[in-house]
Design a protein around this motif. Structure first.
Motif, PDB file in Angstrom:
ATOM      1  N   ASP A 204      40.745   2.104  58.798  1.00  0.00           N
ATOM      2  CA  ASP A 204      41.274   0.790  59.170  1.00  0.00           C
ATOM      3  C   ASP A 204      42.708   0.645  58.685  1.00  0.00           C
ATOM      4  O   ASP A 204      43.416  -0.282  59.077  1.00  0.00           O
ATOM      5  CB  ASP A 204      40.404  -0.326  58.581  1.00  0.00           C
TER       6      ASP A 204
ATOM      7  N   PHE B 140      35.985  -2.509  55.501  1.00  0.00           N
ATOM      8  CA  PHE B 140      37.338  -2.009  55.695  1.00  0.00           C
ATOM      9  C   PHE B 140      37.420  -0.640  55.054  1.00  0.00           C
ATOM     10  O   PHE B 140      36.997  -0.454  53.914  1.00  0.00           O
ATOM     11  CB  PHE B 140      38.333  -2.968  55.018  1.00  0.00           C
TER      12      PHE B 140
ATOM     13  N   TRP C 194      42.208  -4.901  66.100  1.00  0.00           N
ATOM     14  CA  TRP C 194      42.887  -4.355  64.917  1.00  0.00           C
ATOM     15  C   TRP C 194      43.436  -2.953  65.180  1.00  0.00           C
ATOM     16  O   TRP C 194      42.681  -2.044  65.508  1.00  0.00           O
ATOM     17  CB  TRP C 194      41.907  -4.296  63.751  1.00  0.00           C
TER      18      TRP C 194
ATOM     19  N   HIS D 104      42.893  -8.418  58.215  1.00  0.00           N
ATOM     20  CA  HIS D 104      41.829  -7.757  58.987  1.00  0.00           C
ATOM     21  C   HIS D 104      40.566  -8.615  58.963  1.00  0.00           C
ATOM     22  O   HIS D 104      39.944  -8.856  59.998  1.00  0.00           O
ATOM     23  CB  HIS D 104      41.574  -6.374  58.373  1.00  0.00           C
TER      24      HIS D 104
END
Ligand code: GDP
Length: 333
Positions: free
Chosen positions: A200, A175, A236, A261
């Motif tokens: 992200d 991430f 996402w 996530h």
């Protein structure tokens, strides 16, 4: 353990045992060996990595970037402390390519994270201070695995927005979080498009006191900017939130998003895919580095490397011819 003789610490079996028990001296020594350029140290590190491999890969790996002054260390200090209070073990690693030029690191100084520095469930390791960005990154990856083997279940990898460092770090984590400053509309001009492509999540920091309104405004601008970009994942869409690292506001929401996530990407299979792709690109990175080191190690090829670099710079030798000659010098035909 601090009184353990160095010799014993350099035995891979003893080191592995120490790391398995979360011994910090063993972990620190193993990282030093992995970072070392000495072949005998690397040999120990390789044996160790083989032994510890089954214990790696279980942490949540989070990259964090942002310009100097955005509040990276403040936010990591607060976030990391929230996480250790919730029972996590947190390692903070830094990738700072500037340290290879200046010999000093602008990141990773323990005093930048006062709470975490004295937290027994946190481990802070500054950037390796030698080598190219690729070299620094390769060493940080090994350090990450060693920390995982020592039981750290959250790895925060911090970097500054210098050159390619963000993209490099984004390529070694699960991430990637980009911290931004609140601004009055013109902040979009200052950011590199490449950073948004690998983000992200964007968190606009300093959303406290007078900054709160400006942070909300900046967040809505970033949301609009992200909408214009092709999505990196079907699962996402990077959220944009506002936080205050200093006042510990919004960091619970920030962590919830990271966990969300994780669960969504795991369900879609993209999580595993991303890790597998990263492993393979790591292999190629290391291979490239190894070839460069082979060139630099042999005196004959390293002086010829410099000469050819000059010829190529001046346009006196075609690049393909130079590469041919250098490849032959290290036995590649
Ligand atoms: P870094 O260079 O990105 O690591 O930034 P620092 O964490 O060192 O923070 C730079 C300055 O911004 C320091 O003076 C911090 O106290 C301040 N700062 C960091 N986070 C916040 C925040 O959430 N709100 C406010 N008002 N100031 C902050």
């Amino acid at each position: 353990m601090t009184s353990t003789p160095r010799r014993r610490l350099d035995n891979p079996a003893d080191l592995a045992e120490g790391i398995r028990h979360g011994n910090r001296a063993a972990l620190a020594r193993a990282i030093t060996l992995a970072e070392s350029r000495k072949p005998e140290h690397r040999e120990i590190a390789r044996t160790l990595m083989k032994t510890l491999l089954p214990r790696t890969g279980k942490a949540l790996r989070v990259g964090i970037t942002g310009v100097p002054g955005v509040g990276k260390s403040t936010t990591i200090d607060t976030l990391g402390s929230n996480l250790t209070a919730a029972g996590h073990k947190v390692a903070v690693l830094t990738v700072d390519p500037s340290s290879t030029r200046t010999g000093g690191s602008i990141l990773g100084d323990k005093t930048r994270m006062a709470q975490l520095a004295i937290d027994s469930n946190a481990f802070i390791r500054p950037s390796p201070s030698a080598g190219t960005l690729g070299g620094v990154a390769a060493k940080t990856r090994e350090t990450m695995l060693l920390c995982e083997a020592a039981g750290f279940d959250v790895i925060l990898v911090e970097t500054v927005g210098i050159g390619q460092s963000e993209v490099t770090v984004a390529n070694m984590v699960d991430f990637f979080l980009v911290l931004m400053l609140p601004g009055a509309g013109d902040e979009l001009q200052g950011i590199k498009k490449g950073v948004l492509e690998v983000a992200d999540m964007i968190a606009v920091n300093k959303a406290d006191g007078d900054g709160a309104d400006r942070a909300r405004q900046a967040a809505s601008n970033y949301r609009a900017a992200l909408h214009l970009m092709a999505p990196k994942s079907m699962t996402w869409s990077p959220p944009v939130i506002t936080i205050s690292g200093l006042a510990n506001q919004g960091l619970d929401k920030l962590w919830e998003q990271i966990e969300l996530h994780h669960s969504k990407m795991t369900a879609s299979g993209e999580w595993q895919q991303r890790r597998q792709d990263q492993q393979v690109s790591w292999m190629y990175d290391l291979l490239q580095q190894r070839v460069m080191e082979a060139l630099e190690r042999s005196n004959r090829s390293s002086s010829r490397l410099k000469e050819l670099e000059t010829h190529v710079r001046l346009g006196e030798t075609p690049v393909s011819v130079a590469v041919d000659e250098l490849a032959k010098l290290i036995g590649v035909h």
